[in-house]
Design a protein around this motif. Sequence first.
Motif, PDB file in Angstrom:
ATOM      1  N   VAL A 119      27.164  -6.085  29.304  1.00 49.15           N
ATOM      2  CA  VAL A 119      25.847  -6.309  28.270  1.00 49.15           C
ATOM      3  C   VAL A 119      25.621  -5.140  27.502  1.00 49.15           C
ATOM      4  CG1 VAL A 119      24.830  -7.975  29.984  1.00 49.15           C
ATOM      5  CG2 VAL A 119      24.269  -5.441  30.113  1.00 49.15           C
ATOM      6  N   ILE A 120      26.263  -3.762  27.944  1.00 51.98           N
ATOM      7  CA  ILE A 120      25.938  -2.763  27.068  1.00 51.98           C
ATOM      8  C   ILE A 120      26.017  -2.948  25.656  1.00 51.98           C
ATOM      9  CG2 ILE A 120      26.546  -0.354  26.631  1.00 51.98           C
ATOM     10  CD1 ILE A 120      27.028   0.002  29.808  1.00 51.98           C
ATOM     11  N   SER A 164      15.403  -0.501  24.172  1.00 51.71           N
ATOM     12  CA  SER A 164      15.004   0.041  25.124  1.00 51.71           C
ATOM     13  C   SER A 164      14.620  -0.641  26.248  1.00 51.71           C
ATOM     14  CB  SER A 164      13.932   1.303  25.024  1.00 51.71           C
ATOM     15  OG  SER A 164      12.703   0.546  24.588  1.00 51.71           O
ATOM     16  N   GLN A 165      13.735  -2.027  25.924  1.00 50.79           N
ATOM     17  CA  GLN A 165      13.360  -2.796  26.998  1.00 50.79           C
ATOM     18  C   GLN A 165      14.717  -3.650  27.472  1.00 50.79           C
ATOM     19  OE1 GLN A 165      10.166  -4.652  24.499  1.00 50.79           O
ATOM     20  NE2 GLN A 165       8.923  -4.586  26.381  1.00 50.79           N
ATOM     21  N   ALA A 166      15.481  -3.758  26.383  1.00 53.37           N
ATOM     22  CA  ALA A 166      16.684  -4.810  26.757  1.00 53.37           C
ATOM     23  C   ALA A 166      17.473  -3.717  27.823  1.00 53.37           C
ATOM     24  CB  ALA A 166      17.465  -5.107  25.575  1.00 53.37           C
ATOM     25  N   GLY A 167      17.468  -2.462  27.690  1.00 56.01           N
ATOM     26  CA  GLY A 167      18.209  -1.548  28.463  1.00 56.01           C
ATOM     27  C   GLY A 167      17.861  -1.825  30.124  1.00 56.01           C
ATOM     28  N   LEU A 168      16.827  -2.449  30.378  1.00 60.12           N
ATOM     29  CA  LEU A 168      16.467  -2.572  31.536  1.00 60.12           C
ATOM     30  C   LEU A 168      17.240  -3.377  32.312  1.00 60.12           C
ATOM     31  CD1 LEU A 168      12.433  -3.417  31.345  1.00 60.12           C
ATOM     32  CD2 LEU A 168      13.696  -1.093  32.279  1.00 60.12           C
ATOM     33  N   LEU A 219      15.931 -11.120  33.221  1.00 58.43           N
ATOM     34  CA  LEU A 219      15.918  -9.928  33.739  1.00 58.43           C
ATOM     35  C   LEU A 219      16.131  -9.959  35.185  1.00 58.43           C
ATOM     36  CD1 LEU A 219      15.973  -6.759  33.605  1.00 58.43           C
ATOM     37  CD2 LEU A 219      13.421  -7.050  33.646  1.00 58.43           C
ATOM     38  N   ILE A 220      15.196 -11.189  35.783  1.00 54.85           N
ATOM     39  CA  ILE A 220      15.250 -11.704  36.935  1.00 54.85           C
ATOM     40  C   ILE A 220      16.770 -12.166  37.490  1.00 54.85           C
ATOM     41  CG2 ILE A 220      14.238 -13.354  38.915  1.00 54.85           C
ATOM     42  CD1 ILE A 220      11.758 -13.151  37.142  1.00 54.85           C
ATOM     43  N   ALA A 221      17.242 -12.962  36.508  1.00 50.58           N
ATOM     44  CA  ALA A 221      18.634 -13.398  36.842  1.00 50.58           C
ATOM     45  C   ALA A 221      19.708 -12.438  36.795  1.00 50.58           C
ATOM     46  CB  ALA A 221      18.891 -14.559  35.740  1.00 50.58           C
ATOM     47  N   ARG A 222      19.401 -11.216  36.359  1.00 51.11           N
ATOM     48  CA  ARG A 222      20.303 -10.169  36.398  1.00 51.11           C
ATOM     49  C   ARG A 222      20.233  -9.254  37.663  1.00 51.11           C
ATOM     50  NH1 ARG A 222      24.561  -7.917  33.604  1.00 51.11           N
ATOM     51  NH2 ARG A 222      23.491  -5.912  33.473  1.00 51.11           N
ATOM     52  N   VAL A 223      19.029  -9.185  38.064  1.00 48.84           N
ATOM     53  CA  VAL A 223      18.597  -8.246  39.298  1.00 48.84           C
ATOM     54  C   VAL A 223      18.903  -8.833  40.656  1.00 48.84           C
ATOM     55  CG1 VAL A 223      17.028  -6.918  40.518  1.00 48.84           C
ATOM     56  CG2 VAL A 223      16.912  -6.909  38.141  1.00 48.84           C
TER      57      VAL A 223
END
Length: 392
Positions: free
Chosen positions: A26-27, A42-46, A99-103
């Motif tokens: 994703v980077i 920056s938010q997407a960087g989370l 984000l939840i689906a990533r973490v």
Amino acid sequence: MSKRNSLFIFILTLGVFGILNTEMGVIGILPQIAEHFHVSVSQAGLLVSLFALAVAISGPILPLLFSGFDRRKVLLFVLGVFVLSNIVSIFAPNFTIALIARVIPAFLHPVYISIALTAAASSVSEKDIPKAVSKVILGVSAGIVLGVPITTFIASVASLDMAMTFFAVVNAIAFIGVLLFVPSMPVKERLSYGAQLSVLKKSKTWQSIAAVVFINAATASVYSYFAEYLETITHVSGNALSLMLIIFGVASLLGNVLGGKLLSKDAAKSIIIYPFVFGAVYILLFLMGQFTAPMFVIVVIWGVLYAIANNISQYWITSAAPEAPEFANGLFLTSGNLGITIGTTVGGLFISGMGTRYIVLGGLLFLILGLVFILLRIYMDKPVRKQATDQQ
């Protein structure tokens, strides 16, 4: 190594690639993700930082909790979670869901990696363990150095959704591979959690952890600012910069193979020599970094040594705690991530305080600290080895 073992290790490696590709891929598409979900970059960087944080937190814990289960079932469970989470990410209605689906799967990242490393090691003779492990670690390097450009390319020629789909497809292929070709792997001798945690009572374990943290800090403190260094000091950009990144990536893949062979031949000698060789490369980088032609040669050697650090780190910690392999591999992942965090932070401080060229000094400092703890463990091990020899 038999063809059956080779297929087994290939499937494990493919799963490792899929998981690392999900983490790092994703980077290269963060700007598109930010635009898609109407958030800042920056938010997407989370999506990257929180994933890494979850890995660091779960590294020593979840591999320990899953250590008593059939390894094949655990591999399928982890890959299944990654496939489902990747699918959710594709259709996520908002950034919070994405984000939840990533973490959630990130917490299981160390479980798969530690089991894959342990399973690869247990499938071959003791002499061939470093080679088998190096092939699995190859999946880590491939996920890091190839995941970003592949995903970025797919997003540029197709769409963001297709790039995200690539994550799901790779993990799904690995899932099918495990389902069809990996046999049941029940744990024959289940160690209690207390017995596994007892490895933390050994000074050798902590000496190894410290060495691995500093070695990874040494690599990350400079590599994290690779592009910045090439643009600012070497004055290359555009196609030349892309070419150097590709050269570094290919060299790192070769480094994995070389690392396995070196550790199989003479592990202790290779590990002692490593900081001196890498230190010499950093000195050359400092002295010759402004010249484009020498930098191509330096980048090749740098890429090889960067990858060997992963092999050394995994071997050094697991050899300190062979009685608890899954837990030791979890410690390896956490130590490596901690080293990357420290190294990246210190490298940034050197840039802001002294300038980009001087990040090399941070790398050299960490190499010296790593060497100190490597030599300390070897020195402390001598009386133990002598006592064991005398008893025989």
